[in-house]
Design an enzyme around this catalytic site. Structure first.
Site, PDB file in Angstrom:
ATOM      1  N   CYS A  46      41.547  35.006  46.597  1.00  0.00           N
ATOM      2  CA  CYS A  46      40.491  35.524  47.463  1.00  0.00           C
ATOM      3  C   CYS A  46      39.644  36.562  46.730  1.00  0.00           C
ATOM      4  O   CYS A  46      40.071  37.699  46.551  1.00  0.00           O
ATOM      5  CB  CYS A  46      41.122  36.118  48.725  1.00  0.00           C
ATOM      6  SG  CYS A  46      39.945  36.941  49.799  1.00  0.00           S
ATOM      7  N   CYS A  70      38.679  39.640  48.753  1.00  0.00           N
ATOM      8  CA  CYS A  70      39.759  40.620  48.907  1.00  0.00           C
ATOM      9  C   CYS A  70      39.986  41.396  47.608  1.00  0.00           C
ATOM     10  O   CYS A  70      40.216  42.595  47.638  1.00  0.00           O
ATOM     11  CB  CYS A  70      41.078  39.930  49.259  1.00  0.00           C
ATOM     12  SG  CYS A  70      40.929  38.621  50.461  1.00  0.00           S
ATOM     13  N   ASP A  71      39.964  40.708  46.477  1.00  0.00           N
ATOM     14  CA  ASP A  71      40.500  41.316  45.253  1.00  0.00           C
ATOM     15  C   ASP A  71      39.475  41.559  44.142  1.00  0.00           C
ATOM     16  O   ASP A  71      39.812  42.177  43.132  1.00  0.00           O
ATOM     17  CB  ASP A  71      41.629  40.429  44.691  1.00  0.00           C
ATOM     18  CG  ASP A  71      42.783  40.307  45.677  1.00  0.00           C
ATOM     19  OD1 ASP A  71      42.967  41.237  46.478  1.00  0.00           O
ATOM     20  OD2 ASP A  71      43.482  39.274  45.657  1.00  0.00           O
TER      21      ASP A  71
END
Ligand code: NAP
Length: 320
Positions: A145, A148-149
């Site tokens: 993701c 997200c990261d």
């Protein structure tokens, strides 16, 4: 005949447990069938159980670890009376009310539970490369993701695996942070739409490694690079990287509902527009099992809340 529950929730990621918190606080005594660990990458709590730092879930200014966040969801649901069973559902029958749910032997003549309303929150899994040490490295340089990261890879050299819209979208997003993004694709032609291709080709930070597959992850507790192989020449090379994003598709957890609930062409559950109601009355689908677009913990949690409110209203009408 087993007890008839008002609500059974299948699944225990952010969507399922938010639905549990809301239905428990509405005095519906929900039963959550949370799943059962069958491998490192398949366990109750959903995809956040495989993540380390979560920095974009509102309410945690210093961030929180994925498993800790899910433990908080779980404790909050239990505090209001949700009953959580660590079991895997093996079969559902949605052809007659109350709906039937089996745990264990799917051929047993008597179902394990009956429910007036079902909230389905069985999520989706990222398709992975299935290489050794993969589960251990997720959250330690290996990610599924970018939203997200990506932030963790400022000024670093990273790569994305895949040649579809997701891979190109992730690479474009990651180029905001990384110094270089290499797209590793197994063919010499992309599957992604023309507009996404143009965007990637015109991005000076993106490079392509064609006809190439990842054959090995390097690094024990933290990703240090990958071994790649050119599928045409058979040549192998080491590619030092601090981050690798796998973007080769997702698989929704919908096997149990095949032939019983309407599904989109890609296998995700179909719901009414702007609702979580499926095409079977009293059955609601929430979170990633129906979401092939946002795929975020916060959107899944919001959808779990919607499903709980719809189930509440449905049950109120049913009992009237
Ligand atoms: P996808 O279109 O199925 O593409 C998957 C890619 O991963 C393909 O390039 C495939 O290679 C590769 N792949 C599959 N298995 C692999 C393996 N084991 N090893 C290496 N490579 C592998 O999936 P997606 O990109 O996630 O997109 C899913 C759907 O969502 C698509 O309909 C897409 O258009 C849509 N989507 C749209 C947007 C947007 O419009 N902004 C963004 C994201 C997704 P091959 O090409 O060789 O098969």
């Amino acid at each position: 005949m087993p007890d008839v529950r008002d609500v059974i929730i299948i699944g225990s990621g952010p969507a399922g447990l938010t639905a549990a918190i809301y239905t428990a606080r509405a005095n519906l005594a929900p039963l959550v069938l949370e799943g059962e660990p069958s491998s490192n990458s398949d366990q109750p709590g959903g995809q956040l159980m495989l993540t380390t730092d979560v920095e974009n879930f509102p309410g945690f200014p210093d961030g929180i670890m994925g498993p800790e966040l899910m433990m908080n969801f779980r404790m909050q649901a239990e505090r209001f009376g949700a009953e959580i069973h660590t079991v895997k559902v093996s079969k559902v029958d949605l052809s007659a009310k109350p709906y039937s749910v089996w745990v264990g032997d799917p051929d047993a003549s008597v179902p394990t539970h009956h429910a007036n309303a079902l909230i389905i929150a069985t999520g989706a899994q990222s398709i992975m490369l299935d290489l050794p040490n993969e589960t251990e490295l997720v959250g330690h340089g290996l990610s599924t993701c970018a939203t997200c990261d990506g932030f963790f890879f400022r000024d670093q050299e990273i790569a994305v695996v895949g040649g579809g819209d997701s891979a190109l979208e992730e690479a474009n997003f990651l180029s905001r942070f990384a110094s270089k993004v290499i797209i590793i694709h197994r063919r010499s032609e992309l599957r992604a739409s023309k507009i996404m291709q143009d965007r990637a080709f015109n991005n000076p930070k993106i490079e392509f490694l064609w006809d190439t597959v990842v054959t090995e992850y390097l690094g024990d507790s933290k990703l240090a690079g990958v071994m790649v192989e050119n599928v045409k020449t058979g040549e192998s090379n080491e590619l030092p990287l601090s981050g690798l994003f796998i973007a080769i598709g997702h698989r929704p957890g919908t096997d149990l509902y095949k032939g019983q609930l309407a599904m989109k062409e890609n296998g995700y559950l179909e719901t009414m527009p702007d609702r979580t109601a499926t095409d079977v009355e009293g059955v609601f689908a929430v979170g990633d099992v129906t979401d092939d677009y946002y795929r975020q913990a916060i959107t899944a949690a919001g959808s779990g809340c919607q499903g709980a409110l719809e189930a509440e209203r449905y049950l109120e009408a049913l009992h009237d």
